[in-house]
Design a protein around this motif. Structure first.
Motif, PDB file in Angstrom:
ATOM      1  N   ARG A  49      98.618  39.317  15.056  1.00 48.76           N
ATOM      2  CA  ARG A  49      98.997  38.395  16.304  1.00 48.76           C
ATOM      3  C   ARG A  49     100.475  37.915  15.740  1.00 48.76           C
ATOM      4  O   ARG A  49     100.680  37.504  14.723  1.00 48.76           O
ATOM      5  CB  ARG A  49      98.211  37.191  16.588  1.00 48.76           C
ATOM      6  N   ARG A  50     101.509  38.067  16.561  1.00 47.69           N
ATOM      7  CA  ARG A  50     102.780  37.603  16.324  1.00 47.69           C
ATOM      8  C   ARG A  50     103.166  36.198  17.003  1.00 47.69           C
ATOM      9  O   ARG A  50     102.541  36.099  18.082  1.00 47.69           O
ATOM     10  CB  ARG A  50     103.918  38.512  16.789  1.00 47.69           C
ATOM     11  N   SER A  51     103.738  35.323  16.539  1.00 47.28           N
ATOM     12  CA  SER A  51     104.201  33.899  17.161  1.00 47.28           C
ATOM     13  C   SER A  51     105.539  33.685  16.644  1.00 47.28           C
ATOM     14  O   SER A  51     106.268  34.668  16.021  1.00 47.28           O
ATOM     15  CB  SER A  51     103.118  32.919  16.350  1.00 47.28           C
ATOM     16  N   ASP A  78      92.907  40.707  15.498  1.00 46.09           N
ATOM     17  CA  ASP A  78      93.003  39.111  14.913  1.00 46.09           C
ATOM     18  C   ASP A  78      91.754  38.234  15.544  1.00 46.09           C
ATOM     19  O   ASP A  78      91.165  38.683  16.194  1.00 46.09           O
ATOM     20  CB  ASP A  78      94.573  38.587  15.449  1.00 46.09           C
ATOM     21  N   PRO A  81      93.372  36.264  20.821  1.00 46.99           N
ATOM     22  CA  PRO A  81      94.307  37.436  21.442  1.00 46.99           C
ATOM     23  C   PRO A  81      95.556  36.768  21.438  1.00 46.99           C
ATOM     24  O   PRO A  81      96.222  35.662  20.978  1.00 46.99           O
ATOM     25  CB  PRO A  81      93.796  37.209  22.513  1.00 46.99           C
ATOM     26  N   GLY A  82      96.640  37.921  21.459  1.00 45.94           N
ATOM     27  CA  GLY A  82      98.167  37.457  21.616  1.00 45.94           C
ATOM     28  C   GLY A  82      98.704  38.699  21.552  1.00 45.94           C
ATOM     29  O   GLY A  82      98.361  39.651  21.441  1.00 45.94           O
ATOM     30  N   ASP A  83     100.324  38.474  21.224  1.00 47.00           N
ATOM     31  CA  ASP A  83     101.010  39.753  21.227  1.00 47.00           C
ATOM     32  C   ASP A  83     100.693  40.456  20.057  1.00 47.00           C
ATOM     33  O   ASP A  83     100.758  39.855  18.780  1.00 47.00           O
ATOM     34  CB  ASP A  83     102.678  39.194  21.136  1.00 47.00           C
ATOM     35  N   VAL A  85      97.998  42.000  19.431  1.00 50.94           N
ATOM     36  CA  VAL A  85      96.482  42.027  19.132  1.00 50.94           C
ATOM     37  C   VAL A  85      95.857  43.124  20.035  1.00 50.94           C
ATOM     38  O   VAL A  85      95.890  42.861  21.308  1.00 50.94           O
ATOM     39  CB  VAL A  85      95.981  40.799  19.258  1.00 50.94           C
TER      40      VAL A  85
END
Length: 251
Positions: A49-51, A78, A81-83, A85
């Motif tokens: 997951r990118r933040s 991850d 969920p997220g960018d 993933v």
């Protein structure tokens, strides 16, 4: 070259070798490509997951795609969920759950960057990563040896190179290197003997000096002189950010 003009035999000598993250990653991808021949790799990223806080981190999906083409099979997992993933999955979970989601086919490369310090059971995570690799497959692991507390969702561990070797007992470490965390600074150092990482405790005295490479004597003295009145930033200023990076290959 010594004064007599004869080359120095450096076999068996413990050396600190300057390098960069970019160079080491290129070398890893070269090794993967050589092992695979014309076949496209199957790649897993653990902690994908990118933040916003990761804006200075390398985008492994892009790096691998540029190197091996759009048909590369890349999976990012991850806890949330997220960018980046593809599947919400716990690398510390039961092996059968991992296989049920990821499928029975093993991976050629597993990337695990800045995740193990947040894992409740890092030894179980390491065992699962080894099990997900095909024999001869590669793993790239990066984790802090020295970094300020950062809960995501929590922060439990710090690792030395030899600590990683204790976790990943089924990997042969091909290279290991240290890198700093300053934005825009791509400087890294390998501690090796005869071109291989030295995993013996006797290398520890050399490794201690790497903290001073990241934060030199003048910086140390300046921070300590201000410590009495500037306590809050000390954990991020005085404590150097130093990451341990290792490339291993499953036996």
């Amino acid at each position: 070259m010594p004064a007599n003009g004869r080359p120095t035999d450096r076999r068996g000598e413990l050396r600190v070798v300057g390098t960069t993250m970019a160079r080491e990653i290129d070398g890893l991808l070269d090794d993967v490509a050589q092992a695979l021949g014309r076949r496209r790799p199957r790649v897993l990223q653990v902690g994908a997951r990118r933040s916003v806080s990761d804006r200075n981190e390398r985008n492994w999906r892009t790096l691998v795609g540029h190197r091996f083409g759009a048909r590369t099979r890349f999976v990012g997992i991850d806890l949330v969920p997220g960018d980046g993933v593809d599947s919400v999955l716990d690398i510390c979970g039961a092996p059968r759950n991992l296989k049920a989601t990821l499928g029975p086919e093993p991976f050629d490369l597993v990337i695990c960057c800045h995740m193990l310090e947040h894992a409740r059971a890092p030894m179980r995570a390491a065992r699962n990563i080894e099990n997900l690799l095909k024999p001869g497959g590669f793993a790239f692991v990066a984790t802090p040896w020295s970094q300020a507390f950062h809960a995501a969702p929590d922060d439990y561990w710090r690792f030395s190179v030899r600590g990683l070797a204790l976790l990943f007992t089924r990997l042969d470490f091909l290279t290991a290197f240290y890198s700093g965390g300053d934005v825009g600074l791509d400087v890294a150092y390998r501690v090796e003997r005869d071109g291989r990482p030295d995993l013996e405790a006797r290398a520890g005295a050399v490794e201690q000096g790497l903290f001073q490479i990241v934060l030199d004597h003048e910086d140390n003295r300046d921070v300590l002189s201000r410590q009495a009145t500037e306590r809050l930033p000390v954990s991020r200023t005085y404590l150097p950010t130093l990451f341990v990076n290792a490339v291993g290959r499953r036996r």
